[in-house]
Motif scaffolding. Sequence first.
Motif, mmCIF file in Angstrom:
data_model
loop_
_atom_site.group_PDB
_atom_site.id
_atom_site.type_symbol
_atom_site.label_atom_id
_atom_site.label_comp_id
_atom_site.label_asym_id
_atom_site.label_seq_id
_atom_site.Cartn_x
_atom_site.Cartn_y
_atom_site.Cartn_z
ATOM 1 N N HIS A 65 0.821 -1.221 0.000
ATOM 2 C CA HIS A 65 0.000 0.000 0.000
ATOM 3 C C HIS A 65 0.856 1.274 0.000
ATOM 4 N N GLY A 66 2.174 1.152 -0.084
ATOM 5 C CA GLY A 66 2.970 2.339 -0.365
ATOM 6 C C GLY A 66 4.098 2.717 0.568
ATOM 7 N N PRO A 67 3.961 2.518 1.916
ATOM 8 C CA PRO A 67 5.045 2.988 2.783
ATOM 9 C C PRO A 67 6.387 2.331 2.442
ATOM 10 N N VAL A 68 7.433 3.144 2.512
ATOM 11 C CA VAL A 68 8.781 2.617 2.255
ATOM 12 C C VAL A 68 9.248 1.892 3.516
ATOM 13 N N VAL A 69 9.615 0.613 3.372
ATOM 14 C CA VAL A 69 10.057 -0.148 4.552
ATOM 15 C C VAL A 69 11.564 -0.327 4.587
ATOM 16 N N THR A 74 14.677 5.532 -8.415
ATOM 17 C CA THR A 74 15.646 4.436 -8.388
ATOM 18 C C THR A 74 14.882 3.122 -8.471
ATOM 19 N N VAL A 75 15.593 2.001 -8.388
ATOM 20 C CA VAL A 75 14.908 0.701 -8.403
ATOM 21 C C VAL A 75 13.932 0.677 -7.226
ATOM 22 N N THR A 76 12.689 0.330 -7.512
ATOM 23 C CA THR A 76 11.657 0.320 -6.473
ATOM 24 C C THR A 76 10.887 -0.990 -6.572
ATOM 25 N N MET A 77 10.732 -1.664 -5.419
ATOM 26 C CA MET A 77 10.073 -2.968 -5.444
ATOM 27 C C MET A 77 8.973 -3.030 -4.385
ATOM 28 N N TRP A 78 7.934 -3.837 -4.686
ATOM 29 C CA TRP A 78 6.801 -4.023 -3.785
ATOM 30 C C TRP A 78 6.633 -5.524 -3.523
ATOM 31 N N ILE A 114 1.291 -18.543 -22.811
ATOM 32 C CA ILE A 114 0.197 -17.577 -22.639
ATOM 33 C C ILE A 114 0.054 -16.799 -23.943
ATOM 34 N N ASP A 115 -1.161 -16.707 -24.427
ATOM 35 C CA ASP A 115 -1.424 -15.989 -25.668
ATOM 36 C C ASP A 115 -1.133 -14.491 -25.491
ATOM 37 N N ALA A 116 -0.482 -13.896 -26.468
ATOM 38 C CA ALA A 116 -0.093 -12.477 -26.353
ATOM 39 C C ALA A 116 -1.304 -11.568 -26.142
ATOM 40 N N ALA A 117 -2.472 -11.980 -26.634
ATOM 41 C CA ALA A 117 -3.678 -11.161 -26.456
ATOM 42 C C ALA A 117 -4.036 -11.010 -24.977
ATOM 43 N N GLU A 118 -3.542 -11.934 -24.140
ATOM 44 C CA GLU A 118 -3.858 -11.880 -22.698
ATOM 45 C C GLU A 118 -2.855 -11.056 -21.900
ATOM 46 N N PHE A 119 -1.782 -10.600 -22.545
ATOM 47 C CA PHE A 119 -0.696 -9.981 -21.777
ATOM 48 C C PHE A 119 -1.154 -8.758 -20.967
ATOM 49 N N VAL A 120 -1.842 -7.828 -21.623
ATOM 50 C CA VAL A 120 -2.218 -6.587 -20.934
ATOM 51 C C VAL A 120 -3.130 -6.882 -19.738
ATOM 52 N N PRO A 121 -4.258 -7.634 -19.930
ATOM 53 C CA PRO A 121 -5.107 -7.900 -18.758
ATOM 54 C C PRO A 121 -4.391 -8.679 -17.658
ATOM 55 N N ARG A 122 -3.488 -9.601 -18.036
ATOM 56 C CA ARG A 122 -2.775 -10.382 -17.007
ATOM 57 C C ARG A 122 -1.873 -9.485 -16.160
ATOM 58 N N VAL A 123 -1.143 -8.616 -16.821
ATOM 59 C CA VAL A 123 -0.220 -7.747 -16.072
ATOM 60 C C VAL A 123 -1.018 -6.799 -15.182
ATOM 61 N N ARG A 124 -2.077 -6.267 -15.704
ATOM 62 C CA ARG A 124 -2.917 -5.375 -14.887
ATOM 63 C C ARG A 124 -3.487 -6.137 -13.682
ATOM 64 N N ASP A 150 -3.612 -6.086 -6.626
ATOM 65 C CA ASP A 150 -3.545 -6.211 -5.157
ATOM 66 C C ASP A 150 -2.503 -5.298 -4.512
ATOM 67 N N PHE A 151 -1.995 -4.326 -5.241
ATOM 68 C CA PHE A 151 -0.966 -3.423 -4.698
ATOM 69 C C PHE A 151 -1.502 -1.997 -4.734
ATOM 70 N N PRO A 152 -2.175 -1.568 -3.622
ATOM 71 C CA PRO A 152 -2.891 -0.276 -3.674
ATOM 72 C C PRO A 152 -2.014 0.976 -3.639
ATOM 73 N N ASP A 153 -0.680 0.838 -3.515
ATOM 74 C CA ASP A 153 0.176 2.039 -3.549
ATOM 75 C C ASP A 153 -0.251 2.924 -4.725
ATOM 76 N N PRO A 154 -0.630 4.195 -4.448
ATOM 77 C CA PRO A 154 -1.118 5.058 -5.550
ATOM 78 C C PRO A 154 -0.094 5.179 -6.686
ATOM 79 N N ASP A 155 1.219 5.169 -6.357
ATOM 80 C CA ASP A 155 2.232 5.253 -7.422
ATOM 81 C C ASP A 155 2.143 4.029 -8.347
ATOM 82 N N LEU A 156 1.958 2.855 -7.725
ATOM 83 C CA LEU A 156 1.909 1.639 -8.545
ATOM 84 C C LEU A 156 0.593 1.563 -9.322
ATOM 85 N N GLN A 157 -0.488 2.050 -8.719
ATOM 86 C CA GLN A 157 -1.765 2.061 -9.449
ATOM 87 C C GLN A 157 -1.711 3.037 -10.641
ATOM 88 N N ALA A 158 -0.985 4.150 -10.463
ATOM 89 C CA ALA A 158 -0.824 5.080 -11.593
ATOM 90 C C ALA A 158 -0.028 4.409 -12.716
#
Length: 376
Positions: free
Chosen positions: A82-86, A197-201, A232-242, A247-255
């Motif tokens: 959800h966003g806080p840097v740990v 910089t490199v940022t991970m969740w 995995i069919d390429a047509a599914e790539f965008v919906p799968r990644v989204r 499940d990661f509500p960090d506003p930066d990641l949702q943007a």
Amino acid sequence: MTTSVQRILIVGGGFSGMSAAIEFRKLGIDVDLVELDPGWRNYGAGISLNGSTLRAFGTLGVLDAYLAHGAATDGVEVRLPHGPVVANLPTPRIAGPDVPGAGGIMRPVLARILADATRAAGVDVRLGCTFTSIALQPNGVEVHFTDGTQRRYDLVIGADGLNSAVRRTVFPEAPEPVYVGQAVWRAVLPKPPAITTVTMWPGPTAKPGVNPVSATEMYLFITEPRPTNTRIDAAEFVPRVRALLADFPDPDLQAIRSQIGPESQIVFRPIERLLVPRPWFHGRVVLIGDTVHATTPHLAAGACIGIEDALVLAEEVGRSGDVASALEAWQERRWERCRMVVENSARLGEIEVTGGDKAEHAQIMRESMIALAQPI
Ligand SMILES: Cc1cc2nc3c(=O)[nH]c(=O)nc-3n(C[C@H](O)[C@H](O)[C@H](O)COP(=O)(O)OP(=O)(O)OC[C@H]3O[C@@H](n4cnc5c(N)ncnc54)[C@H](O)[C@@H]3O)c2cc1C
């Protein structure tokens, strides 16, 4: 230079093969490089590089080009879903006090930098070409090529990657790559100001992250547990990644998530690993890079250890009058470091897939980074 080696063949023009070509030309040795792909392309989105890779670029002579076209940053920021840097993991400035300790670049851009350096070094590059036979002889190797030519070499370097034909031909007993039960998604996106910089969740099992690859772009990577290696069919790539980012509500990641679309150059790649037991040479044929140690990407060190193989190999061949001794010395210097990268990366992946001990994960990361910072 005391070596008797005058002519070398390199099979495979990836990061490892091009690095070997550049280094052996510095010794004044004639280098032929054959690359199967007529377009000499390098697919995929961005690649993350640690400080030891930037140090290797310095030795190769491509660090300035890298810094001009890629991104170099300090530290890895770890956030809760959800966003806080740990945590802020330090990335020591291994390549020098003025060079940040990590970075990222688009793969095709890095490949072009190395290809330009390879050609400028005077390497005889043949694209769309490979070997048809390799015959080991006393003190040499006779090679026939798909373009109908043949030539004798003092040393042949197999740098043709994970599914190496050189390995399968000269080392038929070597193990094959193994699927690790995890896949990685990558996409290229505009870099928002919040990402510096490199940022991970790290999530319960999936782990998204982003890494700048230039002043304006970054790449997104998401590791995902996948027990079976199914297409995995390429047509599914965008919906799968989204969906993976839902499940990661960090506003930066949702943007970031909202920007993912058909233009994002999404690449899906099941992860395989390989650690070929020693010896990594037979007669005058030696294997470097992913041909013998293909690591999962968890330490961002696969390209690093392949490039380092090339640097150390040229160093040992250049200073020894005896090729067998040089190859033995090279292997001695490379084995433990490469084994560490492959096995520690695999353990990190296992912990992620099983939702295992985060303290162990952090400790392996820390110990591996310290080991990678050591001189080669
Ligand atoms: C999903 C994923 C993410 C990764 N992320 C990172 C990362 O962030 N950072 C990092 O450092 N590493 C990363 N790696 C690892 C890194 O990409 C590899 O370790 C590195 O590219 C290996 O380079 P190489 O030159 O040894 O092999 P390759 O890159 O595989 O190059 C082999 C070359 O040989 C050519 N070839 C193949 N067969 C033949 C033949 N028979 N004859 C002639 N030429 C041939 C190929 O066309 C290719 O050009 C990642 C790997 C994966 C799978």
